[in-house]
Write an enzyme that holds these catalytic residues in place. Structure first.
Site, PDB file in Angstrom:
ATOM      1  N   GLU A  59      42.206  85.185  86.680  1.00 30.99           N
ATOM      2  CA  GLU A  59      43.816  86.053  88.157  1.00 30.99           C
ATOM      3  C   GLU A  59      43.777  84.644  89.640  1.00 30.99           C
ATOM      4  O   GLU A  59      43.838  85.415  90.932  1.00 30.99           O
ATOM      5  CB  GLU A  59      42.959  87.000  89.199  1.00 30.99           C
ATOM      6  N   GLU A  69      41.244  93.048  78.740  1.00 27.72           N
ATOM      7  CA  GLU A  69      40.827  94.740  79.272  1.00 27.72           C
ATOM      8  C   GLU A  69      41.620  96.179  79.457  1.00 27.72           C
ATOM      9  O   GLU A  69      42.157  96.498  80.098  1.00 27.72           O
ATOM     10  CB  GLU A  69      41.461  93.985  81.288  1.00 27.72           C
TER      11      GLU A  69
END
Length: 710
Positions: A353, A470
């Site tokens: 991220e 995810e």
């Protein structure tokens, strides 16, 4: 404290004592399994005492049952409460239901107050604090707090305690006296997993691996372990290998002080990951390392001079932080190799991220994430170079064969995906990255399947592995209709992944973020299995049209049984077309019960073709003439040179009439021989959503500029 041998006496006495029906039912249920721990405070404190300087004493002022409870008074901090050492009474590895009754009174106190039932234990290095249940308690009413927790197998000095909501500067209202009564700890009756359904890892073996993420708490109960082993090829540790779990502050300070003020060798430990690592080791379960470098869940002291915990301390220089980064990665890899040499780390999320599309650079703003959420201390100390350096060090120290991934969310949004693409392109050119991790946290209406496919195709042009790392689909509604809608969305996504895989795009794994709905970070009902470890409609939706490859422990019969339709491939016969361009087309068809998915591949056999002059007509037995709906999920030019991928989804129109499906293109779009292909993914269904008969005897006709050419 009473034990099971006293249970008959307790139940007999319950006939005359003022114990609630609920409480009696709890006692009766306990008679059939395990030891019931009960502290009723009728004769003594049963080992309960103060956590600090507060007073804990028996009292007849209030009682939930019997005539006494314990009263906590003279509190000066919100953590002041009552605590009891249960080490000798609780069984390590056992899952317990803990419960306690709480009450407070007093005109000067607020009408409600949050109380917490907590567990504290030592994991061999430091004390660990776990919340069992937090709930609002109304003044003047006995309120029951109940929660379930599995005692870790490595726990020592296990204590139960009760406290009120934490406040740094509590007022007198926050420090009320309160009463506790009838503490119980009962071995939980845990559900069993379904052993007579297909295993996901077997169903999807022809396409890609199926994995899940889980925390130590999620796999501690026996059904959690069983579910993981039945359905998945791999496990990702939810939190236990993130920086704040492995970085060891005390050991780092000790190393610095005993090594002449050494500033560049942060120490690490694996105590948080021990349970999961042993589970993986004992079951030969491959592990995805998550995650080495992240702006979040990373302590600020890691980036400060002398590893200071003072928020005003100076940040270290880029030179120092690069050395810390290398040694941190080296130490993590070395410790894993030393302590768990047989655990296979098939992949690591090296950087997580890093992109923020709302900044001018596409990178996160520098600063402390712990002060301003979203800021990056990596950008503060190193700058954008931290990404490449992290991958360089990971490549240097990761075990042989371990794939290195960049991982991010909202990875399908066009602006963000452009920034991600640039990062991957640079890393790929230097041989530092193996794959793109698409987190895939979806909602019921976002993203579109077209956005997803566009992003996949974009990343695929870099010749990288692609994994959905995810996956969950947020669904706050547990009604049958809501779960069926969620199932349809899961099916659409997984079918798209299969279609792309069959086309040659290198999707190698789909990983669900969590084990059951009950423990999901999202809350609600986002996964394939509910809180009782039972398969939901979403589970059946993604396997219903696939063939199971059975294993000795898996029944090859899927429930509900799917209708499996072979996917025909049409081999085109090309006839020269007028003009300079000659198109050719092929189609694959997948029958999915009440929907049919098709993928068309169109190329220019010679010259340049104009797609606005092209029309395809697909006819087959099983496509009825009744009203049907057609959707174009994705259409794109996949080119061999920049811009590589051009989305043309909005330019495709499809209709069904007279048992034929016709596709046309609305605008002038050209495609030249040898430059690439045009792919179109469509889906059609009957207006009443009834099932299709088998799709047989397919015929594809292609018209160009009004002339039949195929």
């Amino acid at each position: 404290m009473f034990r099971k041998k006293m249970l008959a006496i307790l139940i007999t006495c319950a006939l005359i004592l003022p114990v609630s029906y609920y409480h009696l039912a709890t006692l009766e249920a306990a008679a059939s399994y395990g030891n019931l721990l009960l502290d009723d405070f009728e004769t003594d404190l049963n080992g309960w005492g103060p956590r600090g300087s507060e007073t804990v004493a028996l009292s007849t002022e209030q009682a939930y049952s019997g005539t006494q409870s314990i009263k906590i008074s003279d509190r000066t901090e919100t953590w002041n409460g009552a605590m009891c050492d249960k080490t000798a009474d609780l069984t390590l590895g056992e899952t317990y239901v803990f419960g306690i009754w709480i009450k407070y009174v007093g005109d000067s106190y607020s009408g409600t107050q949050n109380f917490s039932l907590q567990l504290q234990y030592n994991d061999g290095v430091s004390d660990v604090y776990k919340n069992i249940k937090t709930s609002s308690v109304a003044k003047g009413q006995w309120t029951y707090l109940e929660g379930q927790y599995t005692i870790p197998t490595d726990a020592a000095n296990v204590n139960i305690y009760v406290e009120t909501e934490y406040k740094t500067s509590p007022s007198a209202q926050d420090l009320m006296d309160f009463y506790l009564d009838d503490f119980t700890a009962t071995p939980a009756v845990l559900p069993e997993i379904e052993t007579d359904i297909a295993s996901l890892k077997d169903v999807f073996a022809p396409y890609f691996d199926m994995g899940c993420a889980g925390t130590a708490n999620e796999i501690a109960p026996a059904p959690g372990k069983a579910l993981v082993l039945k359905h998945y090829n791999s496990i990702t540790f939810g939190n236990e290998l993130k920086p704040d779990s492995v970085l060891d502050y005390d050991a780092t300070i000790a190393y610095m002080e005993t090594n002449g003020g050494n500033q560049v060798n942060p120490q690490v430990n694996l105590r948080a990951a021990r349970t999961l690592l042993e589970f993986a080791r004992d079951n030969n379960l491959p592990v995805r390392g998550h995650t080495l470098v992240w702006h979040n869940q990373t302590p600020d002291w890691f980036f400060k001079e002398n590893y200071s915990t003072d928020s005003n301390a100076a940040w270290v220089s880029k030179e120092i932080m690069l050395q810390r980064l290398e040694n941190y990665i080296k130490n993590v890899m070395a410790l894993l190799e030393t302590n768990y040499p047989t655990v296979e780390f098939y992949a690591w999320d090296v950087v997580n991220e890093a992109v923020d599309p709302n900044t001018s650079t596409g990178m996160r703003n520098p600063g402390s994430n712990n002060t301003t959420p979203g800021n990056s201390p990596w950008m503060q100390t190193i700058g954008a170079d931290f990404i490449e350096k992290a991958f360089e060090y990971a490549r240097k120290y990761a075990p042989e064969g371990c794939k290195l991934y960049y991982n991010d969310y909202n990875e399908y949004e066009s602006v963000k995906s452009n920034f991600i693409y640039a990062i991957l392109e640079n890393l790929k050119s230097k041989g530092l990255v193996d794959g793109m991790g698409m987190q895939s946290h979806w909602t019921m209406d976002y993203p579109s399947i077209s956005m997803f496919e566009t992003a996949v195709r974009k990343y695929d042009t870099l010749d990288l592995e692609i994994q959905l790392t995810e996956l969950d689909i947020k669904q706050p509604d547990n009604s049958d209709s809501a779960l069926n809608l969620q199932a349809a969305r899961y099916k659409l996504l997984i079918n798209k992944c299969i279609s792309l895989k069959e086309e040659g795009i290198n999707i190698t794994a789909v990983i669900f973020w969590g084990i059951t709905d009950a423990t999901s970070w999202l809350g609600g009902y986002p996964l394939l299995f509910n809180g009782d470890y039972k398969a939901k409609p979403a589970f059946y939706s993604i396997i219903e049209d696939l063939t199971v490859t059975p294993t000795p422990t898996v029944s090859p019969t899927i429930t509900p049984s799917p209708t499996i339709t072979p996917t025909p491939t049409v081999t085109p016969t090309i006839t020269p077309a007028p003009g300079t361009g000659i198109p050719e087309a092929a189609v694959t068809t997948r029958h999915n019960g009440n929907t049919v998915n098709q993928t068309y591949t169109i190329t220019a056999k010679s010259g340049t073709i104009d797609l606005s002059k092209l029309k395809t007509v697909f006819t087959a037995d099983g496509i009825s003439g009744e009203q049907q709906n057609v959707w174009c999920d994705n259409a794109a030019l996949q080119l061999n040179t920049a811009p590589w991928y051009t989305d043309i989804t909005s330019n495709v129109s499809g209709t069904i009439a007279d048992a034929s499906l016709t596709l046309t293109f609305n605008d002038t779009i050209t495609l030249t021989e040898g430059t690439g292909t045009c792919t179109v993914s469509i889906r059609f269904a009957k207006a009443d959503w009834s099932d299709y008969a088998p799709i047989t005897n397919p015929v594809l006709k292609v018209y160009y500029d009004g002339t039949l050419v195929q």
